[in-house]
Each structure stands twice: as structure tokens, then as C-alpha cells.
Design a protein around this motif. Structure first.
Motif, PDB file in Angstrom:
ATOM      1  N   VAL A 231      30.047 -22.147  73.155  1.00  0.00           N
ATOM      2  CA  VAL A 231      29.015 -22.041  74.231  1.00  0.00           C
ATOM      3  C   VAL A 231      28.185 -23.305  74.410  1.00  0.00           C
ATOM      4  O   VAL A 231      27.594 -23.867  73.505  1.00  0.00           O
ATOM      5  CB  VAL A 231      28.238 -20.953  74.240  1.00  0.00           C
ATOM      6  CG1 VAL A 231      27.551 -20.826  75.608  1.00  0.00           C
ATOM      7  CG2 VAL A 231      29.263 -19.845  74.413  1.00  0.00           C
ATOM      8  N   PRO A 232      28.231 -24.176  75.668  1.00  0.00           N
ATOM      9  CA  PRO A 232      27.356 -25.085  75.802  1.00  0.00           C
ATOM     10  C   PRO A 232      25.806 -24.950  75.373  1.00  0.00           C
ATOM     11  O   PRO A 232      25.539 -23.821  75.892  1.00  0.00           O
ATOM     12  CB  PRO A 232      27.479 -25.736  77.192  1.00  0.00           C
ATOM     13  CG  PRO A 232      28.950 -25.014  77.791  1.00  0.00           C
ATOM     14  CD  PRO A 232      28.863 -23.931  76.815  1.00  0.00           C
TER      15      PRO A 232
ATOM     16  N   PRO B  59      18.912 -24.851  76.906  1.00  0.00           N
ATOM     17  CA  PRO B  59      17.687 -25.202  76.243  1.00  0.00           C
ATOM     18  C   PRO B  59      16.669 -23.896  76.224  1.00  0.00           C
ATOM     19  O   PRO B  59      15.542 -24.233  75.748  1.00  0.00           O
ATOM     20  CB  PRO B  59      17.073 -26.251  77.439  1.00  0.00           C
ATOM     21  CG  PRO B  59      18.032 -26.138  78.383  1.00  0.00           C
ATOM     22  CD  PRO B  59      19.321 -25.614  78.124  1.00  0.00           C
ATOM     23  N   SER B  60      17.089 -23.163  76.809  1.00  0.00           N
ATOM     24  CA  SER B  60      16.270 -21.830  76.741  1.00  0.00           C
ATOM     25  C   SER B  60      16.589 -20.896  75.485  1.00  0.00           C
ATOM     26  O   SER B  60      16.002 -19.993  75.120  1.00  0.00           O
ATOM     27  CB  SER B  60      16.308 -20.914  78.156  1.00  0.00           C
ATOM     28  OG  SER B  60      17.610 -20.482  78.093  1.00  0.00           O
ATOM     29  N   TRP B  61      17.707 -21.306  74.699  1.00  0.00           N
ATOM     30  CA  TRP B  61      17.834 -20.589  73.467  1.00  0.00           C
ATOM     31  C   TRP B  61      16.754 -20.566  72.611  1.00  0.00           C
ATOM     32  O   TRP B  61      16.782 -19.369  71.683  1.00  0.00           O
ATOM     33  CB  TRP B  61      19.187 -21.315  72.983  1.00  0.00           C
ATOM     34  CG  TRP B  61      20.487 -20.791  73.318  1.00  0.00           C
ATOM     35  CD1 TRP B  61      20.687 -20.291  74.602  1.00  0.00           C
ATOM     36  CD2 TRP B  61      21.657 -21.048  73.121  1.00  0.00           C
ATOM     37  NE1 TRP B  61      22.021 -20.116  75.193  1.00  0.00           N
ATOM     38  CE2 TRP B  61      22.604 -20.552  74.194  1.00  0.00           C
ATOM     39  CE3 TRP B  61      22.344 -21.780  72.013  1.00  0.00           C
ATOM     40  CZ2 TRP B  61      24.070 -20.755  74.122  1.00  0.00           C
ATOM     41  CZ3 TRP B  61      23.643 -21.952  71.862  1.00  0.00           C
ATOM     42  CH2 TRP B  61      24.434 -21.157  72.817  1.00  0.00           C
TER      43      TRP B  61
ATOM     44  N   ALA C 177      25.847 -17.875  82.533  1.00  0.00           N
ATOM     45  CA  ALA C 177      25.095 -18.368  81.331  1.00  0.00           C
ATOM     46  C   ALA C 177      24.244 -17.284  80.707  1.00  0.00           C
ATOM     47  O   ALA C 177      23.624 -17.358  79.616  1.00  0.00           O
ATOM     48  CB  ALA C 177      24.055 -19.323  81.995  1.00  0.00           C
ATOM     49  N   ASP C 178      23.827 -16.207  81.507  1.00  0.00           N
ATOM     50  CA  ASP C 178      23.076 -14.985  81.026  1.00  0.00           C
ATOM     51  C   ASP C 178      23.755 -14.667  79.794  1.00  0.00           C
ATOM     52  O   ASP C 178      23.088 -13.840  78.723  1.00  0.00           O
ATOM     53  CB  ASP C 178      22.951 -13.925  81.901  1.00  0.00           C
ATOM     54  CG  ASP C 178      21.938 -14.492  83.195  1.00  0.00           C
ATOM     55  OD1 ASP C 178      21.200 -15.480  83.037  1.00  0.00           O
ATOM     56  OD2 ASP C 178      22.128 -14.218  84.383  1.00  0.00           O
ATOM     57  N   TRP C 179      25.119 -14.341  79.773  1.00  0.00           N
ATOM     58  CA  TRP C 179      25.989 -13.768  78.527  1.00  0.00           C
ATOM     59  C   TRP C 179      25.678 -14.079  77.588  1.00  0.00           C
ATOM     60  O   TRP C 179      25.533 -13.562  76.476  1.00  0.00           O
ATOM     61  CB  TRP C 179      27.496 -13.575  79.247  1.00  0.00           C
ATOM     62  CG  TRP C 179      27.614 -12.588  80.227  1.00  0.00           C
ATOM     63  CD1 TRP C 179      28.234 -12.934  81.608  1.00  0.00           C
ATOM     64  CD2 TRP C 179      27.521 -11.130  80.026  1.00  0.00           C
ATOM     65  NE1 TRP C 179      28.455 -11.774  82.070  1.00  0.00           N
ATOM     66  CE2 TRP C 179      28.032 -10.882  81.545  1.00  0.00           C
ATOM     67  CE3 TRP C 179      27.244 -10.356  79.205  1.00  0.00           C
ATOM     68  CZ2 TRP C 179      27.845  -9.666  81.775  1.00  0.00           C
ATOM     69  CZ3 TRP C 179      27.173  -9.024  79.529  1.00  0.00           C
ATOM     70  CH2 TRP C 179      27.666  -8.567  80.888  1.00  0.00           C
ATOM     71  N   GLY C 180      25.438 -15.593  77.259  1.00  0.00           N
ATOM     72  CA  GLY C 180      25.307 -16.201  75.931  1.00  0.00           C
ATOM     73  C   GLY C 180      23.987 -15.899  75.577  1.00  0.00           C
ATOM     74  O   GLY C 180      23.698 -15.516  74.350  1.00  0.00           O
ATOM     75  N   ARG C 181      23.086 -15.983  76.433  1.00  0.00           N
ATOM     76  CA  ARG C 181      21.465 -15.569  76.174  1.00  0.00           C
ATOM     77  C   ARG C 181      21.384 -14.153  75.454  1.00  0.00           C
ATOM     78  O   ARG C 181      21.035 -13.954  74.435  1.00  0.00           O
ATOM     79  CB  ARG C 181      20.551 -15.631  77.111  1.00  0.00           C
ATOM     80  CG  ARG C 181      20.362 -17.220  77.513  1.00  0.00           C
ATOM     81  CD  ARG C 181      19.299 -16.911  78.929  1.00  0.00           C
ATOM     82  NE  ARG C 181      19.510 -18.544  79.678  1.00  0.00           N
ATOM     83  CZ  ARG C 181      19.754 -18.567  80.795  1.00  0.00           C
ATOM     84  NH1 ARG C 181      20.280 -17.520  81.522  1.00  0.00           N
ATOM     85  NH2 ARG C 181      19.810 -19.749  81.339  1.00  0.00           N
ATOM     86  N   LEU C 182      22.201 -13.171  76.154  1.00  0.00           N
ATOM     87  CA  LEU C 182      22.354 -11.823  75.890  1.00  0.00           C
ATOM     88  C   LEU C 182      22.913 -11.511  74.512  1.00  0.00           C
ATOM     89  O   LEU C 182      22.457 -10.761  73.612  1.00  0.00           O
ATOM     90  CB  LEU C 182      22.806 -10.930  77.103  1.00  0.00           C
ATOM     91  CG  LEU C 182      22.306 -10.777  78.249  1.00  0.00           C
ATOM     92  CD1 LEU C 182      23.273 -10.094  79.223  1.00  0.00           C
ATOM     93  CD2 LEU C 182      20.881 -10.087  78.154  1.00  0.00           C
TER      94      LEU C 182
END
Length: 294
Positions: free
Chosen positions: A17-18, A21-23, A239-244
Motif C-alpha cells: 500500500v502506498p 503521511p497520516s500513518w 485510503a481509509d481501509w489501509g488506516r483501519l
């Protein structure tokens, strides 16, 4: 084992996943979730407030804070995997009649304790998220009130605990825990705090009330996560799924460590320190609200 799997999943996620910056913010919130979910200090309150302080903008209307609870559910399953497997064997009749009765009694108690908050949360889900999840003052008030309740329970004279084994929890005690857990729908109250207080008032000793709270988290957090995700699919972008996913894995690793620490803590200590912490945290939040920082 679960920690190793979590690390491998993180590496896999980073390779496929790219970079977002919010990770770093997601990792912070995953740590907060893992640390606070099982402690009686309200994970939701800490997630909402820390998210506000670090400028996290991926809340998805509160769904992020609810969804990463899945990581702590997996942590409970992993921590108690041997006990759960043994109970499953007992229910199927592979062990003694006494073990079978204890396992059945425990899971009937879990179901009974799960129903009250699940029913109220299902009926008033939209109102709770709309009116309660965006009020730092209400969160602060809930933290303070909960802290005072813990101090009163621990410092005032009370009757000796009647139940010190999970397999001997009565249906009436389970219902008491379930009713207490309804109050956890208010951010700042704490799911674990409410269920532990309910257990103590129902006659469970500290260790049994704490362990029962962990077992109760499996259907409670699991159902809340799945239901909220399904109800918010139209708001979740790619993009939200990567954060979740990342937040859940971090919460799982930290949550695993938190469970063991809390069980060791309550074996030797009471909950006075948590009561004091809640009051101080609530007063600090009110001060930040008054100066306009929150």
C-alpha cells in the motif's frame, strides 16, 4: 505468536500500500486503543481527544475509533486461545460434566451481559454518534463521574465477593454487568470500567470481574465493529481501509500486552489509581475546553 503475525502483517501492508503521511497518527491511535481498551479509563474518550490533539482527520464520522477495536478483540482471542479451546471441548462433551457445566454457564452469562448494551446501542446508534461523540465536556464529565464511582466502591465498606470463578457467575450477576455496560455507550464512561464496576457490585471479585470484562469484549466489540463498518461503507474510501487495518494491527499488539499487565495488576492492587487518573484526566480536559484548546 500473535505479535509475530502482527509484525508480518505490518511489513506486508507497507510493501503493498502506498505510504500515507497520516500513518504515524494511525499508529499513535492504535497504541492508545490497545493501552486503554481494557483499562477502566475509556478508550473512546482517549481516541477522540488524542485524535483531536494530533489533528487526525481520518475519523470517518467516528467509525475509525470503533473499527480499530477489532484489533483488541483479536488480542483477547489470542490471549485466551487455550482457555477458549478448552471451553469449546468441554461444551462438546470432551471433558468432565463439571467442566462442561462451567463452560456453558460462563457463555450463557456472556450472552446475557451482552444483550442490554447491544440492544440500546442498536436502537440509538445514530443519536449516540451524533450527540455524544463530539462533546469534550461530556467526555470529561463521564471520566470524572466514573472516577468518583471507582473511589467510592474501593474506599467505602462493602460485602466480601461471593464469586471468584468465571464458571460460577450467575445469570443475575451477568445481567447486572450487562445493565452497567449500557452506561459505556456514553464516551468517557469506559466499557471495561462499566462492566468491571457492574461485576464488583454484583459480587464478583476483582480478578473475576476483570476477566469477565475481557470475555464480554469479544461479542460486544466484535458486534459494534462489524455493525458500524457495515453502516458506514458509503463513507469509507479506498485510503481509509489501509488506516483501519494498520490501526487494528497496532491495537492488537499493544492490547495483548495490556491484558496480561492488567490481570497481574488487579491480582495485587485495587482500582483506586484508575479512579484518581480518571478524575485528573477529566479536569484536565475541562481546563483545555475552557481555554479553547479543545
Amino acid at each position: 505468536m500473535s505479535i509475530t503475525v502482527g509484525v508480518l502483517l505490518l511489513i506486508s501492508l507497507g510493501m503493498t500500500v502506498p505510504f500515507d503521511p497520516s500513518w504515524w497518527q494511525v499508529c499513535v491511535l492504535g497504541i492508545v486503543q490497545g493501552l486503554t481498551e481494557f483499562l477502566p479509563i475509556s478508550s473512546t474518550a482517549h481516541l477522540l481527544l488524542v485524535g483531536d490533539l494530533i489533528g487526525f482527520e481520518g475519523s470517518i464520522g467516528g467509525t475509525f475509533e470503533i473499527a480499530i477495536q477489532l484489533g483488541t478483540v483479536i488480542a483477547v482471542l489470542g490471549f485466551y486461545i487455550q482457555d477458549l479451546f478448552g471451553q469449546f471441548q468441554a461444551i462438546l462433551g470432551a471433558k468432565s460434566a463439571e467442566a462442561k457445566a462451567a463452560a456453558q454457564r460462563l457463555w450463557i452469562a456472556v450472552v446475557i451481559a451482552f444483550v442490554p448494551a447491544a440492544a440500546v446501542g442498536l436502537i440509538f446508534r445514530k443519536q449516540i454518534k451524533y450527540y455524544l461523540y463530539d462533546s469534550p465536556s461530556m467526555i470529561a464529565g463521564a471520566l470524572i463521574v466514573g472516577g468518583i464511582i471507582f473511589l467510592l466502591i474501593e474506599l467505602l465498606p462493602h460485602r466480601p465477593a461471593r464469586t471468584s470463578e468465571l464458571g460460577k457467575i450467575s445469570w443475575r450477576q451477568a445481567l447486572g454487568v450487562g445493565v452497567a455496560q449500557i452506561f459505556a455507550l456514553v464516551p468517557g464512561t469506559s466499557r471495561s470500567g462499566s462492566s468491571i464496576v457492574g461485576g464488583l457490585l454484583a459480587g464478583l471479585d476483582r480478578r473475576t470481574a476483570t476477566a469477565f470484562s475481557f470475555y464480554l469484549s469479544i461479542p460486544t466489540l466484535g458486534a459494534a465493529t462489524i455493525f458500524d463498518l457495515l453502516g458506514s461503507l458509503d463513507q469509507i474510501h479506498a485510503a481509509d481501509w489501509g488506516r483501519l487495518f494498520l490501526g487494528s494491527v497496532v491495537a492488537m499488539i499493544v492490547g495483548w500486552l495490556s491484558i496480561g499487565w492488567l490481570l497481574r495488576y488487579v491480582a495485587r492492587n485495587n482500582f483506586v489509581a484508575f479512579g484518581i487518573y480518571r478524575i485528573i484526566a477529566g479536569l484536565l480536559i475541562l481546563a483545555l475546553v475552557m481555554i479553547g484548546y479543545l
